[in-house]
Motif scaffolding. Structure first.
Motif, mmCIF file in Angstrom:
data_model
loop_
_atom_site.group_PDB
_atom_site.id
_atom_site.type_symbol
_atom_site.label_atom_id
_atom_site.label_comp_id
_atom_site.label_asym_id
_atom_site.label_seq_id
_atom_site.Cartn_x
_atom_site.Cartn_y
_atom_site.Cartn_z
ATOM 1 N N HIS A 172 44.433 39.644 24.937
ATOM 2 C CA HIS A 172 44.470 41.024 25.420
ATOM 3 C C HIS A 172 44.086 41.155 26.891
ATOM 4 C CE1 HIS A 172 44.919 42.020 21.225
ATOM 5 N NE2 HIS A 172 43.762 41.450 20.934
ATOM 6 N N ALA A 173 43.597 40.090 27.470
ATOM 7 C CA ALA A 173 43.151 40.124 28.868
ATOM 8 C C ALA A 173 43.776 38.967 29.639
ATOM 9 C CB ALA A 173 41.627 40.040 28.943
ATOM 10 N N GLY A 174 44.220 39.261 30.866
ATOM 11 C CA GLY A 174 44.921 38.257 31.650
ATOM 12 C C GLY A 174 44.087 37.590 32.728
ATOM 13 N N ASP A 175 42.776 37.761 32.688
ATOM 14 C CA ASP A 175 41.939 37.204 33.751
ATOM 15 C C ASP A 175 42.092 35.693 33.907
ATOM 16 O OD1 ASP A 175 40.783 39.863 33.227
ATOM 17 O OD2 ASP A 175 39.238 39.232 34.631
ATOM 18 N N LEU A 176 42.077 34.976 32.790
ATOM 19 C CA LEU A 176 42.169 33.520 32.856
ATOM 20 C C LEU A 176 43.502 33.095 33.447
ATOM 21 C CD1 LEU A 176 40.538 31.002 32.226
ATOM 22 C CD2 LEU A 176 41.540 30.981 29.938
ATOM 23 N N ALA A 177 44.571 33.751 33.034
ATOM 24 C CA ALA A 177 45.893 33.435 33.578
ATOM 25 C C ALA A 177 45.980 33.802 35.054
ATOM 26 C CB ALA A 177 46.976 34.182 32.788
ATOM 27 N N LEU A 178 45.477 34.977 35.410
ATOM 28 C CA LEU A 178 45.572 35.444 36.793
ATOM 29 C C LEU A 178 44.768 34.569 37.743
ATOM 30 C CD1 LEU A 178 46.404 37.424 38.964
ATOM 31 C CD2 LEU A 178 44.563 38.951 38.232
ATOM 32 N N TRP A 179 43.511 34.323 37.413
ATOM 33 C CA TRP A 179 42.660 33.534 38.303
ATOM 34 C C TRP A 179 43.164 32.097 38.417
ATOM 35 C CZ3 TRP A 179 37.506 34.560 40.454
ATOM 36 C CH2 TRP A 179 37.166 35.913 40.408
ATOM 37 N N SER A 180 43.550 31.494 37.302
ATOM 38 C CA SER A 180 44.023 30.113 37.352
ATOM 39 C C SER A 180 45.367 30.018 38.057
ATOM 40 C CB SER A 180 44.122 29.533 35.939
ATOM 41 O OG SER A 180 45.087 30.218 35.164
ATOM 42 N N GLY A 181 46.211 31.036 37.839
ATOM 43 C CA GLY A 181 47.506 31.030 38.509
ATOM 44 C C GLY A 181 47.382 31.174 40.007
ATOM 45 N N LEU A 182 46.476 32.043 40.440
ATOM 46 C CA LEU A 182 46.261 32.227 41.867
ATOM 47 C C LEU A 182 45.638 30.970 42.484
ATOM 48 C CD1 LEU A 182 46.381 34.099 44.329
ATOM 49 C CD2 LEU A 182 44.176 35.050 43.640
ATOM 50 N N ALA A 183 44.636 30.416 41.795
ATOM 51 C CA ALA A 183 43.970 29.215 42.312
ATOM 52 C C ALA A 183 44.872 27.981 42.254
ATOM 53 C CB ALA A 183 42.688 28.948 41.520
ATOM 54 N N GLY A 184 45.788 27.967 41.292
ATOM 55 C CA GLY A 184 46.657 26.810 41.127
ATOM 56 C C GLY A 184 47.986 26.921 41.835
ATOM 57 N N GLY A 185 48.193 28.024 42.543
ATOM 58 C CA GLY A 185 49.438 28.188 43.290
ATOM 59 C C GLY A 185 50.664 28.390 42.427
#
Length: 319
Positions: A172-185
């Motif tokens: 229900h929350a996208g924080d893990l996807a968002l932060w990892s996606g931003l940090a991982g390019g």
């Protein structure tokens, strides 16, 4: 208050042990007995409760998971189950309870609060989806686990000139996807809070191909769709060689980062301080690096808000 209980509930997260350690040692420092409740609310109902000493929490600050174990408990959602739990607390003379977990754990704490039993909720979940705190215990560790996986997968994606879809946790929350996606390019990040359009993903991939880009990383939160389904849609629309990696429960395990150990220690100790001050029915958190507490009855009526500015930044940087 002379006796405090502590339990962990719901999904485990790295740093829970550090929080338990803080609760135990902070209590003992103030000459308060502390009791561990094993297997969450299920153990509470069954009376699986043992007194903890300083040595009981030795050598656990660096360990993932939870020494007290955890379990789901449907019975505690019932009034009868809640009364059984309170009876066990009274039987052991426990006057206040620290509950470490996510939103489901908070619901249990809310019910105990409504019955007049002093509880303090401590946010422990890798999803980072609890309102009233900037970070939850375990999020930073899980984030670094995901980033490590992305970096490794990118090596293979580059070598084979492939597009990789990586599915991460987050119903229900996208924080893990968002932060990892931003940090991982990552080139594309799909999260539950924002509707996605396949055409936009395809256009971004095609633009990359036109300028000579040979590989791409797409992060998908599990609450959006199956990574396998997304990969199939992309391959049909682009004919790009596409692979899938579902990270699964590896994201929950591992030794907690320094950030999570410190956060857990601060929040666990703060929870004890509130109980010793005669304050219950609250949940603790950290906002702008300051410890805060909120009414647990009110916080569950709020919705976790994802940082939309960060999401827009991820789109801008992935052109």
């Amino acid at each position: 208050m002379k006796k405090i209980g502590v339990l962990t509930s719901g999904g485990d997260s790295p740093g829970m042990n550090a929080a338990v350690r803080a609760v135990v040692r902070k209590s003992i420092y103030h000459n308060v007995e502390v009791y561990g409740i094993y297997h969450g609310y299920s153990g509470l109902i069954e009376g699986n409760i043992k007194r903890l000493e300083l040595g009981s929490v030795g050598d656990i600050i660096h360990r993932g998971g939870t020494k007290l174990y955890t379990a789901r408990c449907l019975e505690f959602k019932t009034l009868e189950g809640q009364k059984k739990g309170i009876e066990q607390l009274k039987k052991h003379g426990i006057e206040g309870l620290v509950i470490i977990g996510g939103d489901g754990s908070y619901m249990g704490a809310k019910k105990l609060t409504e019955h007049g039993f002093p509880c303090i909720g401590v946010p422990g979940t890798i999803d980072n989806d609890i309102p009233g705190t900037d970070f939850t215990i375990g999020f930073d560790t899980a984030l670094n686990t995901v980033i490590d996986a992305i970096d490794k997968i990118r090596d293979t994606a580059t070598s084979h000139e492939r597009t990789y879809v990586i599915e991460v946790m987050g119903r229900h929350a996208g924080d893990l996807a968002l932060w990892s996606g931003l940090a991982g390019g990552a080139e594309t990040i799909l999260i539950p809070e924002v509707d996605y359009k396949l055409d936009e993903i395809v256009n971004r991939l095609n633009r990359g191909t036109e300028r000579g880009k040979k590989h791409s990383i797409i992060i998908v939160a599990e609450g959006v769709a199956s990574g396998v389904d997304i990969a199939e849609e992309i391959e049909k629309a682009t004919s790009l060689d596409t692979r899938v990696s579902v990270l699964g429960h590896i994201q929950r395990g591992g030794s907690p980062t320094a950030f999570d150990r410190v956060l857990a220690s601060r929040l666990g100790a703060y929870a004890v301080e509130l109980l010793l001050d005669g304050i219950g029915g609250r949940c603790v958190g950290i906002q702008n690096n300051k410890l805060v507490n909120h009414d647990i009855l009110e916080i569950l009526d709020q919705k976790h808000m994802l940082d939309q500015n960060m999401y827009r930044l991820s789109e801008e940087l992935s052109i």
